[in-house]
Scaffold this motif. Structure first.
Motif, mmCIF file in Angstrom:
data_model
loop_
_atom_site.group_PDB
_atom_site.id
_atom_site.type_symbol
_atom_site.label_atom_id
_atom_site.label_comp_id
_atom_site.label_asym_id
_atom_site.label_seq_id
_atom_site.Cartn_x
_atom_site.Cartn_y
_atom_site.Cartn_z
ATOM 1 N N ASP A 1 0.838 -1.210 0.000
ATOM 2 C CA ASP A 1 0.000 0.000 0.000
ATOM 3 C C ASP A 1 0.871 1.258 0.000
ATOM 4 O O ASP A 1 0.598 2.235 -0.689
ATOM 5 C CB ASP A 1 -0.893 0.038 1.253
ATOM 6 N N ARG A 2 1.925 1.187 0.813
ATOM 7 C CA ARG A 2 2.819 2.342 0.911
ATOM 8 C C ARG A 2 3.434 2.643 -0.458
ATOM 9 O O ARG A 2 3.561 3.786 -0.872
ATOM 10 C CB ARG A 2 3.919 2.029 1.928
ATOM 11 N N ARG A 3 3.773 1.581 -1.154
ATOM 12 C CA ARG A 3 4.402 1.748 -2.467
ATOM 13 C C ARG A 3 3.428 2.413 -3.444
ATOM 14 O O ARG A 3 3.806 3.335 -4.184
ATOM 15 C CB ARG A 3 4.804 0.366 -2.977
ATOM 16 N N ILE A 4 2.183 1.965 -3.407
ATOM 17 C CA ILE A 4 1.196 2.518 -4.341
ATOM 18 C C ILE A 4 0.941 3.996 -4.039
ATOM 19 O O ILE A 4 0.933 4.836 -4.941
ATOM 20 C CB ILE A 4 -0.122 1.696 -4.274
ATOM 21 N N VAL A 5 0.767 4.309 -2.758
ATOM 22 C CA VAL A 5 0.515 5.716 -2.389
ATOM 23 C C VAL A 5 1.721 6.578 -2.768
ATOM 24 O O VAL A 5 1.583 7.670 -3.323
ATOM 25 C CB VAL A 5 0.206 5.845 -0.874
ATOM 26 N N THR A 6 2.909 6.062 -2.490
ATOM 27 C CA THR A 6 4.120 6.828 -2.803
ATOM 28 C C THR A 6 4.214 7.108 -4.300
ATOM 29 O O THR A 6 4.456 8.250 -4.718
ATOM 30 C CB THR A 6 5.376 6.043 -2.351
ATOM 31 N N LEU A 7 4.013 6.058 -5.094
ATOM 32 C CA LEU A 7 4.168 6.241 -6.540
ATOM 33 C C LEU A 7 3.083 7.163 -7.107
ATOM 34 O O LEU A 7 3.368 8.019 -7.941
ATOM 35 C CB LEU A 7 4.115 4.879 -7.252
ATOM 36 N N HIS A 8 1.848 6.991 -6.618
ATOM 37 C CA HIS A 8 0.753 7.788 -7.187
ATOM 38 C C HIS A 8 0.799 9.237 -6.711
ATOM 39 O O HIS A 8 0.715 10.167 -7.506
ATOM 40 C CB HIS A 8 -0.592 7.150 -6.821
ATOM 41 N N VAL A 9 0.960 9.422 -5.412
ATOM 42 C CA VAL A 9 0.878 10.794 -4.875
ATOM 43 C C VAL A 9 2.199 11.542 -5.014
ATOM 44 O O VAL A 9 2.219 12.703 -5.401
ATOM 45 C CB VAL A 9 0.451 10.762 -3.383
ATOM 46 N N LEU A 10 3.286 10.872 -4.700
ATOM 47 C CA LEU A 10 4.553 11.598 -4.612
ATOM 48 C C LEU A 10 5.396 11.520 -5.884
ATOM 49 O O LEU A 10 6.295 12.321 -6.083
ATOM 50 C CB LEU A 10 5.356 11.096 -3.408
ATOM 51 N N CYS A 11 5.132 10.507 -6.695
ATOM 52 C CA CYS A 11 5.908 10.393 -7.935
ATOM 53 C C CYS A 11 5.045 10.674 -9.167
ATOM 54 O O CYS A 11 5.487 10.444 -10.293
ATOM 55 C CB CYS A 11 6.538 9.010 -8.040
#
Lengths: 388, 174
Positions: free
Chosen positions: B128-138
């Motif tokens: 989940d952390r990976r998905i949020v990071t990629l979508h929101v921050l990247c």
């Protein structure tokens, strides 16, 4: 973008902005300061300097004749009492030699606004909001400090700032809104045969390339070396390597610890020795004319307040575990000697004399206040009952 | 997909870098530093290693700027960041995983909203952390993340929505 996404982005922006200097430094690029605001500041500073120079010159011209007359009068009266060649006081056995006391001397940066409660080298401000805590970090950066690292829990925040001459610790307790700040002086010496900060870090963290893990030489020993062993002394606000127990006993080596703690590391000939600490100073406590590295630590007991005192030497360390009412501890210089200083909850401050005493043929540290020793858990009970 | 202005700005900075203007790296960091850092974070799962990967990425960009042939600076830098992060991941010893995870509790956090970020993001399960990071921050789209993680766009979308709910709940408790 929803509110959560906005907040995450804002946090990420701040985090990445903050890491910029470190990351680019690694690539050999130094960031240039943005000039607009600085230029304006410089202009204001020049105007202010010109005004100050004018006023000082005027004052000096008016003051010199009066000052000269007064100085002669004082000189004459002093000579009459002491003689002009008064001898320097003799060095006492057990006297203070050289120190790195917490928050010693003038603050190397502008303190936050408000009146702090100063105890044991801690400058404590009450009723401080989180924003003001963050602002204090910005002030330090404006004064040439590099942000080093931060540790946090849900309630406590810890930040460290480094400049060439000093290390500043900034702690904040969110629940009681209490903010404290203190500093240690860094060593101005770069010993010829010693290791640099970077070499020390590489030695202790061979597998880490990050600039996060740093060691800082502490201004605690003359010439940058601990005179008894020739070791260099470094402190690290965050660390990630083996350390020894609070009493500095190698056989009680603790498991590798990756948490946030302060520790002090002695390095000599490629070997290191690390012990965690709360307070550190250097003083000659055994009267042999050379200083010991004295370290205070909070004890590992629960329910009963204890603290440890460890003095590193060129032989076995002197050590002791002491029990008393809860106190905030520090070293202090009083009457020309190093003392342990404890502040109780009711703000009463007690000073303890440090003495090395023999029990059963072995030397122990004892702490005395008004002639009474603190209960010492390190001394075998038979000796405690007979001696105290 | 990168927006055109960011790609063009990256391209310009890279050209300057290739021409020997090393200070262009600072400009490049301003444009794409966040993406580089959080790409690495999404792969490595902790800030400590993410910073190392970001350092290596920018060093690599500095070294290889001259060999960059033009066209897609934003994508090129992103792939360098992925490569560096995976390099660190491969080097990482199995037993290090747990230790480094513990470290993130204490290191590399900072003021203001930082607690928000770390508390919220670090408490999510790794995927989940990976998905949020990629979508929101990247700024990566669901389709790109799906391709990256080998799953469907719909699954990523659902998982993302659930992760955001978890973060909201966490806020509610604070």
């Amino acid at each position: 973008m929803n509110n959560i996404e906005k907040k995450l982005n804002k946090s990420a922006d701040a985090l990445v902005r903050e890491k910029k200097a470190d990351i680019l430094k690694y690539c050999g690029i130094k960031i240039k300061e943005k000039s607009g605001f600085k230029k304006e500041k410089l202009f204001n500073a020049l105007i202010a300097a010109a005004v100050v120079i004018f006023l000082v010159s005027f004052a000096v011209i008016c003051y010199i004749p009066i000052a000269y007359k007064n100085a002669r009068q004082i000189e004459e009266s002093t000579e009459a009492v002491t003689g002009s060649d008064a001898a320097a006081p003799e060095k006492k056995s057990g006297a203070y030699i050289f120190n790195g006391l917490r928050s010693a001397g003038e603050p190397p940066f502008p303190l936050p606004e408000g009146i702090p409660d100063v105890k044991n080298g801690y400058y404590v401000y009450s009723g401080i909001g989180y924003d003001d805590y963050v602002k204090s970090g910005e002030t330090l950066k404006d004064n040439g400090y590099d942000y080093d690292s931060t540790g946090f829990g849900n309630r406590y925040y810890h930040r460290f700032f480094i400049r060439e001459d000093s290390i500043v610790y900034v702690n904040y307790d969110k629940e009681i809104k209490e903010f404290e700040i203190f500093w240690y002086k860094k060593s101005p010496y770069a010993p010829e045969n010693g290791v640099t900060e970077d070499e020390a870090a590489r030695m202790l963290y061979p597998e880490k390339s990050s600039s996060k893990l740093k060691l800082h030489p502490l201004d605690i020993t003359p010439e940058g070396f601990y005179e008894k062993t020739g070791a260099q002394i470094f402190v690290a606000p965050t660390f990630s390597f083996d350390r020894y127990d609070k009493m500095g006993q190698p056989e009680m080596k603790m498991a590798e610890n990756k948490n946030y703690f302060d520790c002090v590391t002695l390095i000599k000939d490629g070997k290191s020795f690390t012990v965690d600490y709360d307070c550190i100073a250097s003083a000659d406590i055994d009267g042999d004319g050379k200083g010991e590295i004295c370290i205070l630590n909070y004890g590992i007991t629960s329910g009963v307040f204890t603290f440890g005192f460890c003095a590193l030497t060129d032989k076995d360390p002197y050590s002791g575990y002491f029990q008393c009412n809860h106190m905030r501890l520090s070293f202090a210089e009083k009457d020309g000697e190093l003392k342990v200083c404890g502040t109780l909850k009711n703000d009463e401050t007690r000073y303890y004399d440090i003495k090395i005493e023999k029990f059963g043929g072995k030397e122990y540290i004892n702490l005395y206040s008004d002639g009474k020793p603190l209960p010492n858990w390190s001394i075998p009970p038979a000796f405690v009952s007979s001696e105290t | 997909m990168p927006d055109k202005s960011k790609n063009a700005a990256c391209e310009k900075a890279l050209m300057k870098l290739a021409a020997g203007d090393n200070e262009a790296l600072s400009r490049l960091y301003d444009i794409i530093g966040k993406r580089v850092y959080f790409i690495a974070f999404s792969v490595l799962g902790n800030h400590f290693d993410a910073e190392d990967a970001a350092q290596q990425t920018f060093l690599e960009i500095l070294k290889c700027a001259k060999s960059y042939s033009g066209g897609g600076a934003y994508s090129w830098i992103t792939s360098v960041a992925y490569n560096q992060a995976h390099k660190i991941l491969r080097k990482r010893k199995p037993e290090q995983e747990l230790d480094d995870a513990e470290e993130t509790e204490f290191y590399d956090t900072d003021p203001a909203e930082r607690l928000t970020l770390l508390d919220a993001l670090d408490r999510l399960p790794p995927e989940d952390r990976r998905i949020v990071t990629l979508h929101v921050l990247c700024d990566m789209r669901y389709a790109e993340i799906a391709a990256e993680t080998g799953t469907t766009e719909a699954a990523i979308q659902k998982r993302y929505a659930r992760a955001i709910e978890k973060i909201k709940k966490y806020y509610g408790k604070r």
